[in-house]
Design an enzyme around this catalytic site. Structure first.
Site, PDB file in Angstrom:
ATOM      1  N   TYR A 150      13.717  86.468  94.486  1.00 47.70           N
ATOM      2  CA  TYR A 150      13.933  87.882  94.135  1.00 47.70           C
ATOM      3  C   TYR A 150      12.731  88.439  93.355  1.00 47.70           C
ATOM      4  CZ  TYR A 150      16.598  91.954  92.371  1.00 47.70           C
ATOM      5  OH  TYR A 150      17.040  93.220  92.069  1.00 47.70           O
ATOM      6  N   LYS A 154      10.234  91.591  94.218  1.00 44.70           N
ATOM      7  CA  LYS A 154      10.179  92.791  93.373  1.00 44.70           C
ATOM      8  C   LYS A 154       8.780  93.003  92.782  1.00 44.70           C
ATOM      9  CE  LYS A 154      14.395  94.054  94.212  1.00 44.70           C
ATOM     10  NZ  LYS A 154      14.667  95.261  94.973  1.00 44.70           N
TER      11      LYS A 154
HETATM   12  P1  NAD Z   1      24.411  96.552  95.845  1.00 48.38           P
HETATM   13  O1  NAD Z   1      24.611  95.149  96.277  1.00 48.38           O
HETATM   14  O2  NAD Z   1      25.553  97.325  95.303  1.00 48.38           O
HETATM   15  O3  NAD Z   1      23.792  97.419  97.043  1.00 48.38           O
HETATM   16  C1  NAD Z   1      22.825  96.925  97.928  1.00 48.38           C
HETATM   17  C2  NAD Z   1      23.114  97.481  99.318  1.00 48.38           C
HETATM   18  O4  NAD Z   1      22.109  97.001 100.215  1.00 48.38           O
HETATM   19  C3  NAD Z   1      24.466  96.996  99.888  1.00 48.38           C
HETATM   20  O5  NAD Z   1      25.222  98.107 100.338  1.00 48.38           O
HETATM   21  C4  NAD Z   1      24.084  96.095 101.027  1.00 48.38           C
HETATM   22  O6  NAD Z   1      25.020  96.084 102.091  1.00 48.38           O
HETATM   23  C5  NAD Z   1      22.743  96.702 101.447  1.00 48.38           C
HETATM   24  N1  NAD Z   1      21.945  95.758 102.233  1.00 48.38           N
HETATM   25  C6  NAD Z   1      21.821  94.428 102.050  1.00 48.38           C
HETATM   26  N2  NAD Z   1      21.050  93.892 103.010  1.00 48.38           N
HETATM   27  C7  NAD Z   1      20.670  94.928 103.820  1.00 48.38           C
HETATM   28  C8  NAD Z   1      19.886  94.999 104.990  1.00 48.38           C
HETATM   29  N3  NAD Z   1      19.332  93.907 105.527  1.00 48.38           N
HETATM   30  N4  NAD Z   1      19.700  96.214 105.554  1.00 48.38           N
HETATM   31  C9  NAD Z   1      20.269  97.321 105.031  1.00 48.38           C
HETATM   32  N5  NAD Z   1      21.041  97.306 103.920  1.00 48.38           N
HETATM   33  C10 NAD Z   1      21.243  96.118 103.330  1.00 48.38           C
HETATM   34  O7  NAD Z   1      23.214  96.489  94.795  1.00 48.38           O
HETATM   35  P2  NAD Z   1      22.558  97.588  93.824  1.00 48.38           P
HETATM   36  O8  NAD Z   1      22.648  97.030  92.475  1.00 48.38           O
HETATM   37  O9  NAD Z   1      23.033  98.955  94.108  1.00 48.38           O
HETATM   38  O10 NAD Z   1      21.031  97.412  94.284  1.00 48.38           O
HETATM   39  C11 NAD Z   1      20.241  98.458  94.834  1.00 48.38           C
HETATM   40  C12 NAD Z   1      18.782  98.098  94.624  1.00 48.38           C
HETATM   41  O11 NAD Z   1      18.506  98.068  93.224  1.00 48.38           O
HETATM   42  C13 NAD Z   1      18.389  96.721  95.164  1.00 48.38           C
HETATM   43  O12 NAD Z   1      17.101  96.793  95.727  1.00 48.38           O
HETATM   44  C14 NAD Z   1      18.364  95.867  93.925  1.00 48.38           C
HETATM   45  O13 NAD Z   1      17.515  94.752  94.051  1.00 48.38           O
HETATM   46  C15 NAD Z   1      17.848  96.862  92.908  1.00 48.38           C
HETATM   47  N6  NAD Z   1      18.133  96.508  91.517  1.00 48.38           N
HETATM   48  C16 NAD Z   1      19.420  96.418  91.060  1.00 48.38           C
HETATM   49  C17 NAD Z   1      19.636  96.060  89.733  1.00 48.38           C
HETATM   50  C18 NAD Z   1      21.011  95.938  89.140  1.00 48.38           C
HETATM   51  O14 NAD Z   1      21.127  95.518  87.977  1.00 48.38           O
HETATM   52  N7  NAD Z   1      22.079  96.285  89.845  1.00 48.38           N
HETATM   53  C19 NAD Z   1      18.537  95.807  88.894  1.00 48.38           C
HETATM   54  C20 NAD Z   1      17.262  95.922  89.399  1.00 48.38           C
HETATM   55  C21 NAD Z   1      17.055  96.279  90.718  1.00 48.38           C
END
Ligand code: NAD
Length: 244
Positions: A150, A154
């Protein structure tokens, strides 16, 4: 209405930050094209706002991406904003990480962003303008135990963001490319983290709490809108001060 008339693609739109951003962008006047691999979640999103176009799309599938982009251009004539938000985790310590988990996370989080941007950038270049928003993480800046794959994606996103900010703005095109680096946000991605770890993490965050998906979506909105017209190549932390 900060996005009146703008055509915006959001990946990973079925859940968490992507879902909240899709609803917020639509409320701000955008034509939202919401993509995700989970069709059921897209149906629920459509029920909440039927003006949103939904696509079952895997960001690893280059031919499906091309087909979708062609359809959008035929229907709306342009793409103004691309939010590369889809992301997954497959955590394990370095010595235990399986090759398939390394490959899967690189494929979705890193190559998926490349696939989407390579398909959309020519449309923006033709139009002479656009905004691309990539989703990094504090983990890409800071590292995190158990997240070799991951963290690699990132950090890689930060490199791609800065490269594309330089490359796509050549010949005077007003194409801006920025990244958002969320900290610890309440979404399905973090809901399995045990309470004791959340409490320990909250202690390290100056604002002493996790963030809400809407607090990240509002930064996407700022970067998508003309309010950020002179901002490109930046990585904006949305982390309650975790990385200062
Ligand atoms: P989440 O799991 O709720 O949402 C991620 C979405 O991506 C899901 O709906 C999933 O079905 C979709 N997805 C997965 N694989 C896919 C693919 N191959 N093609 C299309 N869609 C796909 O997670 P989130 O927390 O809303 O994360 C959103 C973004 O924010 C991500 O990139 C994550 O790495 C980043 N992020 C999240 C956090 C956190 O604390 N939640 C922190 C830093 C970064």
């Amino acid at each position: 209405m900060k996005l009146e008339g703008k055509v915006c693609i959001i990946t990973g739109a079925g859940s968490g930050i992507g879902k909240v951003a899709s609803l917020l962008f639509a409320k701000e006047g955008a034509k939202v094209i919401a993509c995700d691999v989970v069709e059921e979640n897209l149906k629920k999103l459509k029920e909440e706002n039927e003006s949103i176009d939904t696509y079952k799309l895997d960001v690893c599938d280059r031919s499906a991406i091309k087909k979708m982009v062609d359809e959008i251009v035929e229907k709306y004539g342009k793409i103004d904003v691309l939010v590369n938000n889809a992301g997954i985790t497959r955590d394990a310590l370095l010595l235990k990480m399986k090759e398939e988990d390394w490959d899967k996370v690189i494929d979705v989080n890193l190559k998926g962003v490349f696939n989407m941007t390579q398909a959309v950038a020519p449309i923006m270049l033709k139009n002479g303008k656009g905004s691309i928003i990539n989703t990094s993480s504090v983990v890409g800046v800071y590292g995190n135990i158990g997240q070799t794959n991951y963290a690699a994606t990132k950090s890689g996103i930060i490199g791609m963001t800065k490269t594309w900010a330089k490359e796509l703005a050549r010949k005077g095109a007003q194409i801006r490319v920025n990244a958002v680096a969320p900290g610890f946000i309440k979404t399905p991605m973090t809901e399995k983290v045990p309470d004791r770890i959340i409490q320990a993490l909250n202690e390290k965050i100056p604002l002493k709490r996790m963030g809400e998906a809407e607090e990240v979506a509002k930064v996407y909105l700022f970067l998508a809108s003309d309010d950020s017209s002179y901002i490109t190549g930046q990585v904006i932390g949305v982390d309650g001060g975790l990385v200062i």
